[in-house]
Enzyme design. Structure first.
Site, PDB file in Angstrom:
ATOM      1  N   HIS A  52       2.239   1.885  -3.140  1.00 32.40           N
ATOM      2  CA  HIS A  52       1.267   3.046  -3.781  1.00 32.40           C
ATOM      3  C   HIS A  52       1.655   4.354  -3.792  1.00 32.40           C
ATOM      4  CE1 HIS A  52      -2.454   0.018  -3.167  1.00 32.40           C
ATOM      5  NE2 HIS A  52      -1.456  -0.448  -3.941  1.00 32.40           N
ATOM      6  N   ASP A 105       0.764  -1.225  -0.027  1.00 34.88           N
ATOM      7  CA  ASP A 105       0.009  -0.062   0.069  1.00 34.88           C
ATOM      8  C   ASP A 105       0.799   1.147   0.087  1.00 34.88           C
ATOM      9  OD1 ASP A 105      -2.152   1.890   0.716  1.00 34.88           O
ATOM     10  OD2 ASP A 105      -3.515  -0.093   1.064  1.00 34.88           O
TER      11      ASP A 105
END
Length: 398
Positions: free
Chosen positions: A273, A250
């Site tokens: 991310h 993430d």
């Protein structure tokens, strides 16, 4: 191709789309502009380690046998350190692995404490109830150092495979995975030279803290592990995140509501991310972040580069944000501003906005050196609400 992006924003304001339910306009168009405050973490007098009391967790009954829950031994060592009137170090010995189901290290304490983790603290490899979904937490502690070159291992594989993001039919609130390491309401905090691996969900969370330095950390989880944000910062002020490697499933770093005077520098990020401001404004809430400085980040193989994400219906402001000297390789979306963020199993219904003059103020033009590389720059909108977007990104293809 590798891109180095210098994204200067002297004053960067995002006014979140106000929901029609509030019946009010965005209020921060005329907020006074403030310069970016690059405030260093407040210096602390150096410890005289020759006068420190050292507490070895083995002396309190800790067992590195691969099956014992060492909650009681760690708690006893912490309580003695916390009650001590002299500076105390808690030692987790090298070349040993200590399992623990969960533990809270709670203050306030009478003196400064350091925890030197030379070995490994590991979670059990099965799902079980963890209070408040926090595996290891330091709460209400001043003058704390956590360091040592050792490892904190969330052993999160079983949690990932049972996540609703992997099992799409599973309710997301059913036995949600815990955050691995949380620092809550801590002041004058240093976290350095540690490996944090395979968190059940978020890896490190700084919440309601002040005067923090996190440096020389290695934060790693597989790319497919859901919601394993590397470093998450919420309602925290005066924090420096420095000289670290973050490779997760993430955000490498996520900065959310109530955080200000945040500096992120010299970070290697990817996979993951990217670096995110937000998400902000979920469930019609009012959120604020300000004075964020990100410099010298190298991203490789991330889905996003730098982004700011806000939910429909929320309100607030993200002000004075600077991204500088960001180097990207194989990054799908280098720059994203998303005012219609949605992270739910079902599609979010689009809402009309009563404030069509909400603006994103920032960079305006692109320049190039070598061949021009156009950054991905998204600002999701709908016909009823078209925010004014301007951007000033210097993009060099190297």
């Amino acid at each position: 191709m590798r891109a180095r992006i210098t994204f200067f924003v002297t004053v960067f304001i995002i006014l979140l789309c106000c929901s029609s339910g509030y019946g009010r306009k965005c209020r921060c168009r005329h907020c006074p502009k403030t310069g970016h405050a690059k405030r260093p973490v407040e210096p602390r007098p150096a410890y005289d380690y020759t006068k420190q009391q050292v507490l070895n967790v083995d002396d309190f009954g800790a067992k590195a046998d691969g099956k014992s829950d060492n909650f009681q031994a760690l708690k006893k060592a912490w309580d003695k350190a916390c009650d001590s009137l002299v500076s105390t170090k808690i030692l987790v010995p090298k070349d040993k692995t200590y399992y623990v189901k969960h533990i809270n290290f709670t203050g306030p304490c009478h003196s400064s404490i350091s925890m030197e983790i030379q070995g490994t603290i590991r979670s059990f490899p099965n799902m079980y109830d963890i209070p408040r979904r926090l595996w290891i937490m330091f709460d209400d502690v001043r003058n704390l150092d956590v360091f040592g070159g050792g490892t904190i291992d969330g052993n999160g594989q079983v949690w990932w495979t049972n996540s609703c993001k992997i099992k799409k039919t599973k309710p997301c609130q059913s036995q949600s995975a815990p955050t691995a390491l949380t620092f809550k309401n801590c002041t004058n905090l240093r976290v350095s030279n540690l490996k944090l691996v395979n968190a059940q969900q978020m890896q490190v969370n700084f919440q309601d803290c002040n005067d923090v330095e996190a440096s020389k950390l290695s934060v790693v989880a597989p790319e497919e592990s859901p919601n394993t944000d590397g470093i998450h910062i919420t309602r925290t002020t005066n924090i420096n995140v420095l000289d670290s490697e973050i490779r997760t499933g993430d955000d490498c770093v996520s900065i959310v509501n109530g955080s200000r005077n945040v500096e992120v520098r010299n970070i290697v990020c990817g996979p993951g991310h990217g670096i995110s401001i937000g998400s902000l404004g979920e469930d019609n809430s009012e959120h604020y972040v300000s004075d964020i400085f990100v410099k010298g980040v190298k991203m490789t193989g991330t889905s996003n580069g730098v982004r700011i994400k806000t939910w429909q219906g929320g309100s607030g402001v993200a002000r004075n944000i600077e991204f500088e000297d960001i180097e990207m390789r194989n990054v799908s979306n280098p720059i994203i501003i998303n005012q219609f963020y949605c992270d739910k199993n079902k599609n979010c219904e689009e809402e009309k906005c009563d404030a069509p003059k909400c603006e994103v103020n920032g960079p305006r033009k692109g320049t190039e050196s070598g061949s021009f590389l156009q950054p991905a720059f998204h600002a999701n909108s709908q016909p009823e609400f078209t925010p004014k977007l301007s951007y000033d990104a210097l993009v060099r293809a190297l």
